[in-house]
Design a protein around this motif. Structure first.
Motif, PDB file in Angstrom:
ATOM      1  N   ALA A   1       0.838  -1.203   0.000  1.00  0.00           N
ATOM      2  CA  ALA A   1       0.000   0.000   0.000  1.00  0.00           C
ATOM      3  C   ALA A   1       0.873   1.254   0.000  1.00  0.00           C
ATOM      4  O   ALA A   1       1.932   1.280   0.637  1.00  0.00           O
ATOM      5  CB  ALA A   1      -0.915   0.002   1.217  1.00  0.00           C
ATOM      6  N   PRO A   2       0.466   2.315  -0.705  1.00  0.00           N
ATOM      7  CA  PRO A   2       1.225   3.574  -0.721  1.00  0.00           C
ATOM      8  C   PRO A   2       1.007   4.348   0.575  1.00  0.00           C
ATOM      9  O   PRO A   2       0.007   5.040   0.745  1.00  0.00           O
ATOM     10  CB  PRO A   2       0.641   4.322  -1.922  1.00  0.00           C
ATOM     11  N   LEU A   3       1.936   4.233   1.503  1.00  0.00           N
ATOM     12  CA  LEU A   3       1.822   4.876   2.801  1.00  0.00           C
ATOM     13  C   LEU A   3       2.883   5.961   2.944  1.00  0.00           C
ATOM     14  O   LEU A   3       3.982   5.840   2.383  1.00  0.00           O
ATOM     15  CB  LEU A   3       2.005   3.850   3.930  1.00  0.00           C
ATOM     16  N   ARG A   4       2.573   7.000   3.723  1.00  0.00           N
ATOM     17  CA  ARG A   4       3.577   7.988   4.046  1.00  0.00           C
ATOM     18  C   ARG A   4       4.723   7.326   4.807  1.00  0.00           C
ATOM     19  O   ARG A   4       4.513   6.363   5.541  1.00  0.00           O
ATOM     20  CB  ARG A   4       2.952   9.106   4.887  1.00  0.00           C
ATOM     21  N   LYS A   5       5.923   7.856   4.624  1.00  0.00           N
ATOM     22  CA  LYS A   5       7.124   7.191   5.141  1.00  0.00           C
ATOM     23  C   LYS A   5       7.040   6.935   6.644  1.00  0.00           C
ATOM     24  O   LYS A   5       7.330   5.838   7.114  1.00  0.00           O
ATOM     25  CB  LYS A   5       8.363   8.022   4.822  1.00  0.00           C
ATOM     26  N   TYR A   6       6.617   7.952   7.405  1.00  0.00           N
ATOM     27  CA  TYR A   6       6.587   7.771   8.857  1.00  0.00           C
ATOM     28  C   TYR A   6       5.499   6.780   9.279  1.00  0.00           C
ATOM     29  O   TYR A   6       5.646   6.065  10.263  1.00  0.00           O
ATOM     30  CB  TYR A   6       6.406   9.113   9.570  1.00  0.00           C
ATOM     31  N   VAL A   7       4.396   6.724   8.489  1.00  0.00           N
ATOM     32  CA  VAL A   7       3.336   5.756   8.791  1.00  0.00           C
ATOM     33  C   VAL A   7       3.854   4.341   8.584  1.00  0.00           C
ATOM     34  O   VAL A   7       3.666   3.455   9.422  1.00  0.00           O
ATOM     35  CB  VAL A   7       2.092   6.012   7.911  1.00  0.00           C
ATOM     36  N   ARG A   8       4.522   4.126   7.458  1.00  0.00           N
ATOM     37  CA  ARG A   8       5.059   2.790   7.172  1.00  0.00           C
ATOM     38  C   ARG A   8       6.127   2.396   8.190  1.00  0.00           C
ATOM     39  O   ARG A   8       6.175   1.248   8.640  1.00  0.00           O
ATOM     40  CB  ARG A   8       5.653   2.761   5.755  1.00  0.00           C
TER      41      ARG A   8
END
Length: 216
Positions: free
Chosen positions: A172-179
């Motif tokens: 899934a395309p997640l923001r870096k800090y979320v991932r």
């Protein structure tokens, strides 16, 4: 009459205001909750601190207004007198807690960044509840290790649904800090669910709140 483009722009602006803190599928429904039962009852000091924090570049870290209301109510329901807050930021949930506690209540507040806390401190002082707060700058674990034998009651873990990413597929395309932090959140949730020392209740409030009650 506003055009469709203007309507979409208005909705996007509203989403930026509240959407990142809402796990509801409908921004309109979340806005309804805020405007109907949260904002009309929000203390003026909490509104002031919320609006002040919204101007901070890290404002995504703040507790949402509906979660602040929930925490305030929960603390009153359990007649809390002594609490701990790990991660203070500018102090919105800290203020919600301080307002809920009796005048002789105490909060052990821990954060590695005193500067952010001091940004909200004047609002907390103006609200007349600063005397309830014992702020300590630095990591929380050494303090918790000293207290662990005596700590019971209720613990609330914030961000346990982590922007909904806990159910996102691996690609899934997640923001870096979320991932980056998702695996830690998943590990925590798994550990809490398996811990026989506590009862738990995970709620889709704010970014996900897991309430734990120690039973052993």
């Amino acid at each position: 009459m506003a055009s469709n483009a203007e309507d979409q722009q208005n909705q996007q602006g509203r989403h930026q205001e509240v959407g990142h803190k809402s796990l509801l599928q409908s921004d309109a429904l979340y806005q309804y909750i805020l405007e109907t039962s949260v904002y009309p009852r929000e203390p003026e000091s909490m509104k002031e601190l919320r609006e002040l924090t919204a101007k901070h570049p890290w404002n995504i870290m703040t507790t949402s207004a509906d979660e602040g209301q929930f925490l305030n109510m929960l603390l009153k329901l359990v007649n809390a007198k002594n609490t701990m807050e790990i991660g203070v930021y500018t102090g919105y949930s800290l203020l919600a807690t301080a307002l809920a506690l009796p005048d002789d209540g105490k909060i052990l507040a821990m954060d590695i960044n005193r500067e952010n806390y001091e940004l909200g401190l004047p609002v907390i002082q103006k609200a007349g509840v600063a005397h309830k707060i014992d702020f300590r700058e630095g990591p929380a674990l050494p303090v918790l290790d000293l207290l662990i034998q005596d700590v019971g009651g209720v613990i609330g873990y914030d961000n346990t649904l982590w922007n909904g990413s806990v159910v996102a597929p691996p690609d899934a395309p997640l923001r870096k800090y979320v991932r980056y932090y998702r695996d830690f959140v998943l590990e925590l949730n798994k550990a809490l669910a398996a811990d026989p020392r506590i009862e738990i209740c995970m709620l889709p409030v704010g970014d996900g709140v897991t309430i734990c009650r120690r039973i052993k």
